[in-house]
Design a protein around this motif. Sequence first.
Motif, PDB file in Angstrom:
ATOM      1  N   LEU A 117      53.253  29.583   3.564  1.00 23.54           N
ATOM      2  CA  LEU A 117      52.579  30.184   2.600  1.00 23.54           C
ATOM      3  C   LEU A 117      51.568  30.058   1.923  1.00 23.54           C
ATOM      4  O   LEU A 117      52.556  28.252   1.180  1.00 23.54           O
ATOM      5  N   PRO A 118      50.052  29.544   1.434  1.00 24.51           N
ATOM      6  CA  PRO A 118      49.823  29.148   0.575  1.00 24.51           C
ATOM      7  C   PRO A 118      50.341  29.426  -1.154  1.00 24.51           C
ATOM      8  O   PRO A 118      50.489  29.570  -1.491  1.00 24.51           O
ATOM      9  N   GLY A 119      51.021  27.984  -1.987  1.00 23.47           N
ATOM     10  CA  GLY A 119      51.450  28.466  -3.472  1.00 23.47           C
ATOM     11  C   GLY A 119      53.035  28.481  -3.216  1.00 23.47           C
ATOM     12  O   GLY A 119      53.696  28.575  -4.024  1.00 23.47           O
ATOM     13  N   PHE A 120      53.332  28.459  -1.710  1.00 22.06           N
ATOM     14  CA  PHE A 120      55.281  28.510  -2.319  1.00 22.06           C
ATOM     15  C   PHE A 120      55.530  27.410  -2.547  1.00 22.06           C
ATOM     16  O   PHE A 120      55.026  26.389  -2.026  1.00 22.06           O
ATOM     17  N   ILE A 121      56.689  27.610  -3.706  1.00 20.49           N
ATOM     18  CA  ILE A 121      57.271  26.524  -3.712  1.00 20.49           C
ATOM     19  C   ILE A 121      58.704  25.593  -3.457  1.00 20.49           C
ATOM     20  O   ILE A 121      58.931  25.024  -2.675  1.00 20.49           O
ATOM     21  N   SER A 122      59.531  26.688  -3.868  1.00 18.45           N
ATOM     22  CA  SER A 122      60.473  26.841  -3.807  1.00 18.45           C
ATOM     23  C   SER A 122      61.319  28.608  -3.853  1.00 18.45           C
ATOM     24  O   SER A 122      61.206  29.300  -4.062  1.00 18.45           O
ATOM     25  N   ALA A 123      62.472  28.572  -2.889  1.00 20.12           N
ATOM     26  CA  ALA A 123      63.175  29.856  -3.518  1.00 20.12           C
ATOM     27  C   ALA A 123      64.861  29.093  -2.861  1.00 20.12           C
ATOM     28  O   ALA A 123      65.362  28.341  -2.476  1.00 20.12           O
ATOM     29  N   ASN A 124      65.200  29.251  -3.604  1.00 13.41           N
ATOM     30  CA  ASN A 124      66.475  29.547  -3.939  1.00 13.41           C
ATOM     31  C   ASN A 124      67.739  30.456  -4.179  1.00 13.41           C
ATOM     32  O   ASN A 124      67.823  31.169  -4.706  1.00 13.41           O
ATOM     33  N   VAL A 125      68.186  30.859  -2.880  1.00 12.58           N
ATOM     34  CA  VAL A 125      68.879  31.569  -2.625  1.00 12.58           C
ATOM     35  C   VAL A 125      70.440  32.146  -3.028  1.00 12.58           C
ATOM     36  O   VAL A 125      71.133  31.405  -2.737  1.00 12.58           O
ATOM     37  N   HIS A 126      70.693  32.809  -3.634  1.00 10.42           N
ATOM     38  CA  HIS A 126      72.196  32.543  -5.045  1.00 10.42           C
ATOM     39  C   HIS A 126      72.822  33.937  -4.252  1.00 10.42           C
ATOM     40  O   HIS A 126      72.602  35.274  -4.567  1.00 10.42           O
ATOM     41  N   LYS A 127      74.225  33.817  -3.875  1.00 12.47           N
ATOM     42  CA  LYS A 127      75.289  34.775  -3.886  1.00 12.47           C
ATOM     43  C   LYS A 127      75.627  35.255  -4.639  1.00 12.47           C
ATOM     44  O   LYS A 127      77.019  34.658  -5.076  1.00 12.47           O
ATOM     45  N   SER A 128      76.088  36.106  -5.204  1.00  9.08           N
ATOM     46  CA  SER A 128      77.047  37.188  -6.891  1.00  9.08           C
ATOM     47  C   SER A 128      78.680  37.175  -5.205  1.00  9.08           C
ATOM     48  O   SER A 128      78.809  37.609  -4.660  1.00  9.08           O
ATOM     49  N   THR A 183      65.717  21.628  -6.627  1.00 11.26           N
ATOM     50  CA  THR A 183      65.027  22.565  -7.368  1.00 11.26           C
ATOM     51  C   THR A 183      64.967  22.321  -8.732  1.00 11.26           C
ATOM     52  O   THR A 183      66.583  22.129  -9.482  1.00 11.26           O
ATOM     53  N   THR A 184      63.743  21.817  -9.667  1.00  8.46           N
ATOM     54  CA  THR A 184      63.835  21.532 -11.002  1.00  8.46           C
ATOM     55  C   THR A 184      63.301  22.349 -11.488  1.00  8.46           C
ATOM     56  O   THR A 184      62.527  23.002 -11.021  1.00  8.46           O
ATOM     57  N   ILE A 185      64.260  22.744 -12.887  1.00 10.40           N
ATOM     58  CA  ILE A 185      63.599  24.290 -13.678  1.00 10.40           C
ATOM     59  C   ILE A 185      62.559  23.781 -15.353  1.00 10.40           C
ATOM     60  O   ILE A 185      63.888  21.878 -15.574  1.00 10.40           O
ATOM     61  N   ALA A 186      61.960  23.636 -15.535  1.00 12.74           N
ATOM     62  CA  ALA A 186      61.288  23.122 -16.436  1.00 12.74           C
ATOM     63  C   ALA A 186      60.256  23.498 -17.159  1.00 12.74           C
ATOM     64  O   ALA A 186      60.084  24.256 -15.788  1.00 12.74           O
ATOM     65  N   GLN A 187      59.979  22.956 -18.711  1.00 11.31           N
ATOM     66  CA  GLN A 187      59.073  23.597 -18.603  1.00 11.31           C
ATOM     67  C   GLN A 187      57.150  23.378 -18.387  1.00 11.31           C
ATOM     68  O   GLN A 187      56.567  24.183 -19.410  1.00 11.31           O
ATOM     69  N   ASP A 188      57.191  21.793 -18.592  1.00 10.17           N
ATOM     70  CA  ASP A 188      55.997  21.636 -18.363  1.00 10.17           C
ATOM     71  C   ASP A 188      55.907  21.229 -16.941  1.00 10.17           C
ATOM     72  O   ASP A 188      54.650  20.673 -16.543  1.00 10.17           O
ATOM     73  N   GLN A 189      55.920  22.068 -16.275  1.00 11.57           N
ATOM     74  CA  GLN A 189      55.874  22.820 -14.522  1.00 11.57           C
ATOM     75  C   GLN A 189      54.706  23.763 -14.464  1.00 11.57           C
ATOM     76  O   GLN A 189      54.871  25.084 -14.879  1.00 11.57           O
ATOM     77  N   GLU A 190      53.127  23.380 -13.614  1.00  6.32           N
ATOM     78  CA  GLU A 190      52.482  24.423 -13.473  1.00  6.32           C
ATOM     79  C   GLU A 190      53.035  25.128 -12.506  1.00  6.32           C
ATOM     80  O   GLU A 190      52.640  24.817 -11.101  1.00  6.32           O
ATOM     81  N   LEU A 191      54.028  26.528 -12.892  1.00  8.45           N
ATOM     82  CA  LEU A 191      54.013  27.757 -11.981  1.00  8.45           C
ATOM     83  C   LEU A 191      54.570  28.501 -12.217  1.00  8.45           C
ATOM     84  O   LEU A 191      54.633  28.585 -13.780  1.00  8.45           O
ATOM     85  N   ILE A 192      54.581  29.380 -11.846  1.00  9.04           N
ATOM     86  CA  ILE A 192      55.646  30.872 -12.476  1.00  9.04           C
ATOM     87  C   ILE A 192      56.997  31.202 -11.559  1.00  9.04           C
ATOM     88  O   ILE A 192      56.872  30.686 -10.116  1.00  9.04           O
ATOM     89  N   THR A 193      57.330  31.494 -12.255  1.00 13.10           N
ATOM     90  CA  THR A 193      58.834  32.048 -11.481  1.00 13.10           C
ATOM     91  C   THR A 193      59.519  33.549 -10.976  1.00 13.10           C
ATOM     92  O   THR A 193      58.809  34.341 -12.210  1.00 13.10           O
ATOM     93  N   LEU A 194      60.069  33.265  -9.964  1.00 16.89           N
ATOM     94  CA  LEU A 194      59.425  34.981  -9.738  1.00 16.89           C
ATOM     95  C   LEU A 194      62.018  35.324  -9.415  1.00 16.89           C
ATOM     96  O   LEU A 194      61.714  33.942  -8.631  1.00 16.89           O
ATOM     97  N   GLN A 207      60.104  29.499  -6.691  1.00 17.09           N
ATOM     98  CA  GLN A 207      58.633  29.505  -7.655  1.00 17.09           C
ATOM     99  C   GLN A 207      57.441  29.327  -6.683  1.00 17.09           C
ATOM    100  O   GLN A 207      57.465  29.132  -5.477  1.00 17.09           O
ATOM    101  N   TRP A 208      56.338  29.732  -7.261  1.00 16.26           N
ATOM    102  CA  TRP A 208      55.235  29.878  -6.519  1.00 16.26           C
ATOM    103  C   TRP A 208      54.304  29.059  -7.440  1.00 16.26           C
ATOM    104  O   TRP A 208      54.309  29.561  -9.222  1.00 16.26           O
ATOM    105  N   ARG A 209      52.821  28.733  -6.851  1.00 12.04           N
ATOM    106  CA  ARG A 209      52.408  28.079  -7.913  1.00 12.04           C
ATOM    107  C   ARG A 209      51.669  28.419  -9.260  1.00 12.04           C
ATOM    108  O   ARG A 209      51.343  28.819 -10.021  1.00 12.04           O
ATOM    109  N   SER A 210      50.970  30.504  -8.060  1.00  5.30           N
ATOM    110  CA  SER A 210      50.491  30.998  -9.483  1.00  5.30           C
ATOM    111  C   SER A 210      50.608  32.234  -8.773  1.00  5.30           C
ATOM    112  O   SER A 210      51.423  33.015  -7.862  1.00  5.30           O
ATOM    113  N   ILE A 211      50.202  33.595  -9.787  1.00  5.63           N
ATOM    114  CA  ILE A 211      50.278  35.128  -9.678  1.00  5.63           C
ATOM    115  C   ILE A 211      50.028  35.237  -8.226  1.00  5.63           C
ATOM    116  O   ILE A 211      50.539  36.070  -7.166  1.00  5.63           O
TER     117      ILE A 211
END
Lengths: 116, 116
Positions: free
Chosen positions: A52-63, A12-23, A74-78
Amino acid sequence: MTTTITSDRIVTTIAQDQELITLINIFKVEPENQQQLIDLLIDATEEVMCKLPGFISANVHKSLDGTRVTNYAQWRSIDDFRAIFNTPEATAHMPAIGKIAESEPTLYEVSYMKQA
Amino acid sequence: MTTTITSDRIVTTIAQDQELITLINIFKVEPENQQQLIDLLIDATEEVMCKLPGFISANVHKSLDGTRVTNYAQWRSIDDFRAIFNTPEATAHMPAIGKIAESEPTLYEVSYMKQA
């Protein structure tokens, strides 16, 4: 310019120029239920969310302390994200998760990044 | 196998096979202080954090509702992260941040990933 050649590796890529929203969704959980919560989130993602439409990625983290599970998604839009809550197949997964965890889903945009 | 060729683009990678720990630090803030908090986090990162041993990345996220700032950061090891708190140049930045925000820093490992 970025070129990525990937074989058999999920990245999964985090960048500032991606057209997506982050949950970023923080789940508070008792340590004895942490793995069960992760399993429920995996089931929900594999069975419903990823289709589902607009799903980009899920990244589950365990504390490391056992008390949190955080999904960096990451989702394509709100609107695509909000549509989850009107999708019965998706909301069907929520009560089981809600029984063992409190969640705090928040939508973000990437504001600043720094690399070593 | 992954090959990445990047020019003038900062990209952070989430993957399960990276030898690092992830710090997800949620800051709760009043919306009128959200931008000031982001500026303080940028200053701390640019002036100190990025020069410390084991720093890999900082990724500051701004919530759309104004009430949260979340830093998704990567460090080489738990010990490198903990050393921050014994580094006076780093801790010097904390009181100003603490005046306008409550933070909840938590260490994680990546447990599961899914792409569309």
